[in-house]
Design an enzyme around this catalytic site. Structure first.
Site, mmCIF file in Angstrom:
data_model
loop_
_atom_site.group_PDB
_atom_site.id
_atom_site.type_symbol
_atom_site.label_atom_id
_atom_site.label_comp_id
_atom_site.label_asym_id
_atom_site.label_seq_id
_atom_site.Cartn_x
_atom_site.Cartn_y
_atom_site.Cartn_z
ATOM 1 C CE LYS A 60 -4.551 0.281 2.121
ATOM 2 N NZ LYS A 60 -5.276 0.220 3.386
HETATM 3 O O1 G3P Z 1 -7.984 0.732 5.179
HETATM 4 C C1 G3P Z 1 -8.341 1.976 4.704
HETATM 5 C C2 G3P Z 1 -9.757 2.422 5.017
HETATM 6 O O2 G3P Z 1 -10.652 1.395 4.766
HETATM 7 C C3 G3P Z 1 -9.919 3.106 6.327
HETATM 8 O O3 G3P Z 1 -11.265 3.214 6.722
HETATM 9 O O4 G3P Z 1 -12.950 3.553 8.489
HETATM 10 O O5 G3P Z 1 -10.597 4.357 8.868
HETATM 11 O O6 G3P Z 1 -12.092 5.524 7.251
HETATM 12 P P1 G3P Z 1 -11.752 4.222 7.900
#
Ligand code: G3P
Length: 217
Positions: free
Chosen positions: A87
Site C-alpha cells: 500500500k
Molecule cells: O484501510 C483503509 C480504510 O478502509 C480506512 O477506513 O474507516 O478508517 O475511514 P476508515
C-alpha cells in the site's frame, strides 16, 4: 466484485475466511496499532500470519513518505509473502514509487485517494488497486459512491488495468451502492460484514418455520 475485509485482527480474519467468500484483506498502520502490533519484526510476522489465514491478497502499508524509503519498505514487505500487495500513499513520490514498483513486478495498492485526478495518476503509474476512501469523503459532505461511479466510467473507457477498491466502508448500504456502480473490490470492517447477514424478516420467517415444525411434531 471481490470482497475484502479491512482489519488486522486475527480472529476477525479467521472468521471471515471460514465463510469461503473472502478475496483479500486490507490493513493500515492504524489497524495494526489497534492490535498492539509494534516493531518491524512483529509487524512482519503479523503480515505473514494474515497471508496464511486469508490465503489471498493482503495489503500492507509503507510508513515512509519519500521515494527511497517507500521503495525500500515495499521491497521488504513484498519479500515477506507473494500474497502481499504494498500500500502506497497518494503523494507525488508515491506515484513515482507505484511506477517503479510496477517495473519490478511488485504489486501495489494506492491508498488515501479522494479524487478522480488522483486516481488517474495512480492508474497511469500502474497501481494494481486504487483505494478511494468513501466513508471519509462522505464525512466532509462529499459523495463517496459518486466518486466510485466516476472512476468506473473513466477506467472502463480507457481500459486501465487498475482495480477500483472501495475503502472506508461504513455500512451494508455502502457495499451495495459500490456494487451497483461497478467497484471491482469492496473492503469492509468486520462489523459491516456481520451486518450484511442480518434482516428482521429472515429472523421472523425462520422463527415461524421452526415454531410450526415443532408444534406439528
Ligand atoms: O484501510 C483503509 C480504510 O478502509 C480506512 O477506513 O474507516 O478508517 O475511514 P476508515
Amino acid at each position: 466484485m471481490k470482497f475484502f475485509i479491512d482489519t488486522a485482527n486475527i480472529g476477525q480474519i479467521e472468521r471471515a475466511a471460514d465463510f469461503g467468500i473472502l478475496d483479500g484483506v486490507t490493513t493500515n498502520p492504524s489497524l495494526m496499532a489497534k492490535e498492539g502490533i509494534r516493531g518491524d519484526d512483529a509487524v512482519h510476522a503479523h503480515y505473514r500470519k494474515i497471508c496464511e489465514l486469508a490465503d489471498a491478497d493482503v495489503s500492507a502499508e509503507v510508513i515512509g513518505t519519500d521515494f527511497r524509503d517507500m521503495m525500500r519498505e515495499a521491497e521488504t514487505l513484498a519479500a515477506l509473502d507473494p500474497r502481499i500487495v504494498v500500500k502506497i500513499p497518494m503523494l507525488p513520490d508515491g506515484v513515482r514509487a507505484l511506477h517503479a514498483l510496477r517495473e519490478k513486478g511488485i504489486r501495489t495498492n494506492c491508498t488515501l485517494v479522494f479524487s478522480a485526478a488522483q486516481a488517474l495518476l495512480a492508474a497511469k503509474a500502474g497501481a494494481d488497486y486504487i483505494s478511494p476512501f468513501i466513508g471519509r469523503f462522505d464525512d466532509i459532505a462529499e459523495q463517496g459512491v459518486e466518486l466510485i461511479r466516476r472512476l468506473t466510467w473513466i477506467f472502463d473507457h480507457y481500459s486501465f488495468d487498475s482495480e477500483i477498491l472501495a475503502a472506508s466502508i461504513r455500512s451494508p448500504l455502502h457495499v451495495v451502492q459500490c456494487a451497483e456502480v461497478g467497484a471491482d473490490v469492496v473492503t469492509c470492517p468486520y462489523a459491516v460484514f456481520e451486518a450484511m447477514f442480518r434482516h428482521p424478516l429472515t429472523d421472523a420467517g425462520l422463527e415461524k418455520f421452526l415454531r410450526d415444525y415443532h408444534t406439528s411434531h
